[in-house]
Design an enzyme around this catalytic site. Structure first.
Site, PDB file in Angstrom:
ATOM      1  N   LYS A 225      48.396  47.653  -6.645  1.00 15.94           N
ATOM      2  CA  LYS A 225      47.551  48.783  -6.663  1.00 15.94           C
ATOM      3  C   LYS A 225      45.750  49.048  -5.795  1.00 15.94           C
ATOM      4  O   LYS A 225      45.223  47.942  -6.668  1.00 15.94           O
ATOM      5  CB  LYS A 225      47.294  49.432  -8.029  1.00 15.94           C
ATOM      6  CG  LYS A 225      46.499  51.001  -7.967  1.00 15.94           C
ATOM      7  CD  LYS A 225      45.677  51.936  -9.290  1.00 15.94           C
ATOM      8  CE  LYS A 225      47.316  51.997 -10.029  1.00 15.94           C
ATOM      9  NZ  LYS A 225      46.639  53.105 -10.961  1.00 15.94           N
TER      10      LYS A 225
ATOM     11  N   VAL B 105      50.018  52.316  -4.165  1.00 13.90           N
ATOM     12  CA  VAL B 105      50.987  51.056  -4.571  1.00 13.90           C
ATOM     13  C   VAL B 105      51.709  50.626  -3.693  1.00 13.90           C
ATOM     14  O   VAL B 105      52.954  51.169  -2.751  1.00 13.90           O
ATOM     15  CB  VAL B 105      51.576  51.881  -5.937  1.00 13.90           C
ATOM     16  CG1 VAL B 105      52.044  50.278  -6.313  1.00 13.90           C
ATOM     17  CG2 VAL B 105      50.944  52.422  -7.455  1.00 13.90           C
TER      18      VAL B 105
ATOM     19  N   ASP C 115      47.114  60.979 -19.271  1.00 13.82           N
ATOM     20  CA  ASP C 115      47.454  61.247 -18.238  1.00 13.82           C
ATOM     21  C   ASP C 115      49.005  61.353 -18.233  1.00 13.82           C
ATOM     22  O   ASP C 115      49.727  60.351 -17.033  1.00 13.82           O
ATOM     23  CB  ASP C 115      46.799  60.584 -17.194  1.00 13.82           C
ATOM     24  CG  ASP C 115      47.345  61.311 -15.807  1.00 13.82           C
ATOM     25  OD1 ASP C 115      47.761  62.165 -16.064  1.00 13.82           O
ATOM     26  OD2 ASP C 115      47.655  60.473 -14.612  1.00 13.82           O
TER      27      ASP C 115
ATOM     28  N   ILE D  18      54.717  52.011  -1.539  1.00 14.90           N
ATOM     29  CA  ILE D  18      55.818  52.916  -2.363  1.00 14.90           C
ATOM     30  C   ILE D  18      55.867  53.016  -3.861  1.00 14.90           C
ATOM     31  O   ILE D  18      56.289  54.699  -4.194  1.00 14.90           O
ATOM     32  CB  ILE D  18      56.139  51.373  -3.616  1.00 14.90           C
ATOM     33  CG1 ILE D  18      55.699  50.905  -4.320  1.00 14.90           C
ATOM     34  CG2 ILE D  18      57.299  50.417  -2.592  1.00 14.90           C
ATOM     35  CD1 ILE D  18      56.555  50.233  -5.448  1.00 14.90           C
ATOM     36  N   GLY D  19      54.189  53.620  -3.447  1.00 17.12           N
ATOM     37  CA  GLY D  19      53.775  55.147  -3.970  1.00 17.12           C
ATOM     38  C   GLY D  19      51.725  55.697  -3.588  1.00 17.12           C
ATOM     39  O   GLY D  19      51.258  54.747  -3.228  1.00 17.12           O
ATOM     40  N   THR D  20      51.494  56.724  -3.911  1.00 19.03           N
ATOM     41  CA  THR D  20      50.717  57.238  -3.927  1.00 19.03           C
ATOM     42  C   THR D  20      49.735  57.894  -4.573  1.00 19.03           C
ATOM     43  O   THR D  20      50.377  58.384  -5.587  1.00 19.03           O
ATOM     44  CB  THR D  20      50.555  57.913  -2.320  1.00 19.03           C
ATOM     45  OG1 THR D  20      51.147  59.237  -3.015  1.00 19.03           O
ATOM     46  CG2 THR D  20      50.592  57.274  -1.659  1.00 19.03           C
ATOM     47  N   GLY D  21      48.966  57.603  -5.303  1.00 10.95           N
ATOM     48  CA  GLY D  21      48.170  58.285  -6.659  1.00 10.95           C
ATOM     49  C   GLY D  21      46.709  59.206  -6.221  1.00 10.95           C
ATOM     50  O   GLY D  21      45.843  58.938  -5.189  1.00 10.95           O
TER      51      GLY D  21
ATOM     52  N   GLY E 231      44.626  55.461  -5.625  1.00  9.06           N
ATOM     53  CA  GLY E 231      44.800  54.156  -4.908  1.00  9.06           C
ATOM     54  C   GLY E 231      46.441  54.271  -4.204  1.00  9.06           C
ATOM     55  O   GLY E 231      46.968  55.639  -4.788  1.00  9.06           O
TER      56      GLY E 231
END
Length: 367
Positions: free
Chosen positions: A103, A89, A203, A81-84, A87
Site C-alpha cells: 500500500k 495497493v 471502517d 490491484i486496488g485504490t483507497g 493510497g
C-alpha cells in the site's frame, strides 16, 4: 535520573533498517521524517522463532526502496490491484519469489511527503496484534518520496469485489459465507476484548474484508482505527464508509464498540443478500419491512440452502445481524456476545424456512 520522553531522527540523512525494539516501535512516523530511506521488518523476530525466516528487508533500506521501485516499474498502474482514500495497493513479486501486497500512501496536495496519520495508525496497530483473521503486516518503508506498508497478499481480493462478480459470488456458497461472517466476528471480538487497550476498527465494510485462496477472511485497513483508552478522550471526527455507520453515531463522534457492531450487522446482511442492505435497513421499522420474508432477501445468485444445518446458520446470522442494527445505544450485543452466539448457534425451525419473516427474527435478542 530523568526518563527518555521522545526521540526525533528526522532530517539526519539516515539510511537502513529500523531496529526492532520498543524505543523504535513506539516512535511516531514523524520522528523519521526526511531521511534518505528507512525500512523496517515487523515479522522477522516472530517468524524466526518458528524456523521460517521471511524478511523482505534483509538488505539496506535504500536498496529495499529501489528494489520495490524496480519490481513495480515505479508503481506502474498495471501492478495496481486496488485504490483507497489514503493510497493505492500494488501486487509485488519480490526477488525471493514471495508475492506481497504493497500500500503506497498518497502525497498531500502540493507536497512531496504523504499524510502519515493513516500510515502511523496501521504500522503501530498491526505491529502489536496477531490474529488469523487480521491481515499480516510484513514490513514498512518511510522514504522522503513515498511511504508504503507491505502485507500478505490475499489472492481473492476483497469481499466487495467477489460479491459484485456473479461468477465468483456463486462460488461463495452459503457455507463459505457463514464461515466468512464467523471469521470477521472472531477478529472484531479479539480487537474489542483481547487487546489492551481495546481497538475500534471504525471502517468495517466489504471492501476491507479480504479473502485468500481458501476463502478464509482477513480484516484489513486500520488507517482510521483507534485505541479505546480509559484515561484519554475517545472523541474524534466522523470517519468510515457511508452505509456502514450507525445513524445515531454519525454526529456524536464518540469512539465506542458500537461503531464496529453496527458495521458488522450491515456486513453480515450484505453477505446473505449479495448486495448492500441499505433499502432493507431503512424499512426495518415499517410494517412492510417486518413482513418481508427471509427467502426473498437471499442472494439470487444462490439457491435456497438445502442442508438443514446451513439453513439454521443463515437464519441465525440474519437474526444476529438485525440485533446489531438496533438503534438504541444499549440494545446491540457486544462482539463477544455475537461470536459466542455464532459459535453455538441456537436451534432454528428449519421446517418453516420459506415462511419466516424479518419480523419473526427481529424480535429475538442475542444473549
Amino acid at each position: 535520573m530523568g526518563s527518555l520522553v521522545s526521540l526525533d531522527f528526522s532530517y539526519n540523512e539516515l539510511v537502513g533498517v529500523v531496529p526492532n525494539n520498543k524505543v523504535f516501535k513506539n516512535a511516531s512516523p514523524q520522528a523519521f521524517r526526511n531521511n534518505k530511506g528507512l525500512c523496517g521488518d515487523l515479522q522477522e523476530a516472530t517468524t524466526r522463532n518458528h524456523g521460517n525466516i521471511f524478511s523482505i528487508w534483509n538488505f539496506k533500506g535504500q536498496i529495499a526502496y529501489e528494489d520495490i521501485i524496480q519490481e513495480t516499474e515505479n508503481f506502474d498502474s498495471k501492478y495496481c490491484i486496488g485504490t483507497g482514500t489514503f493510497g493505492n495497493v500494488y501486487k509485488v513479486v519480490l526477488p525471493t519469489g514471495h508475492v506481497v501486497a504493497l500500500k503506497k500512501f498518497h502525497p498531500l496536495e502540493g507536497e512531496t511527503i504523504v499524510n502519515d496519520e493513516s500510515f502511523g495508525n496501521e504500522m503501530r496497530i498491526l505491529t502489536e496484534i496477531r490474529h488469523r483473521n487480521i491481515v499480516k503486516l510484513y514490513g514498512f518503508c518511510f522514504h522522503p518520496r513515498c511511504m508504503f506498508l507491505v502485507y500478505e497478499y490475499m489472492e481473492k481480493g476483497s469481499l466487495a469485489r467477489i460479491l459484485s462478480n456473479q461468477a465468483e459470488a456463486i462460488g461463495l456458497d452459503w457455507l463459505k459465507r457463514v464461515n466468512v461472517i464467523k471469521s470477521v466476528a472472531n477478529a472484531l471480538s479479539y480487537l474489542h476484548n483481547d487487546c489492551i487497550p481495546p481497538i475500534i476498527h471504525r471502517d468495517i465494510s466489504s471492501k476491507n474484508i479480504l479473502l485468500d485462496l481458501e476463502l478464509e477472511a482477513r480484516v484489513s485497513d486500520f488507517g482510521i482505527a483507534r485505541l479505546l483508552k480509559p484515561d484519554s478522550s475517545n472523541w474524534t471526527s466522523l470517519k468510515g464508509t457511508h452505509g456502514y455507520i450507525a445513524p445515531e453515531l454519525a454526529y456524536t463522534m464518540a469512539i465506542i464498540e458500537k461503531f464496529d457492531v453496527y458495521s458488522f450487522g450491515v456486513l453480515a446482511l450484505e453477505k446473505i443478500m449479495g448486495r448492500h442492505p441499505g433499502e432493507l435497513i431503512s424499512s426495518l421499522t415499517s410494517i412492510v419491512g417486518q413482513k418481508m420474508l427471509l427467502r426473498d432477501m437471499l442472494d439470487p445468485c444462490l439457491t435456497s440452502p438445502s442442508d438443514q444445518k446451513v439453513a439454521k446458520d443463515v437464519i441465525s446470522i440474519v437474526r444476529i445481524a438485525l440485533a446489531c442494527l438496533r438503534s438504541h445505544p444499549q440494545s446491540p450485543p457486544t462482539m463477544y456476545q455475537v461470536l459466542e452466539e455464532l459459535l453455538v448457534l441456537r436451534p432454528s425451525v428449519v421446517e418453516h424456512f420459506h415462511t419466516i419473516s424479518i419480523g419473526d427474527l427481529n424480535d429475538i435478542d442475542v444473549q
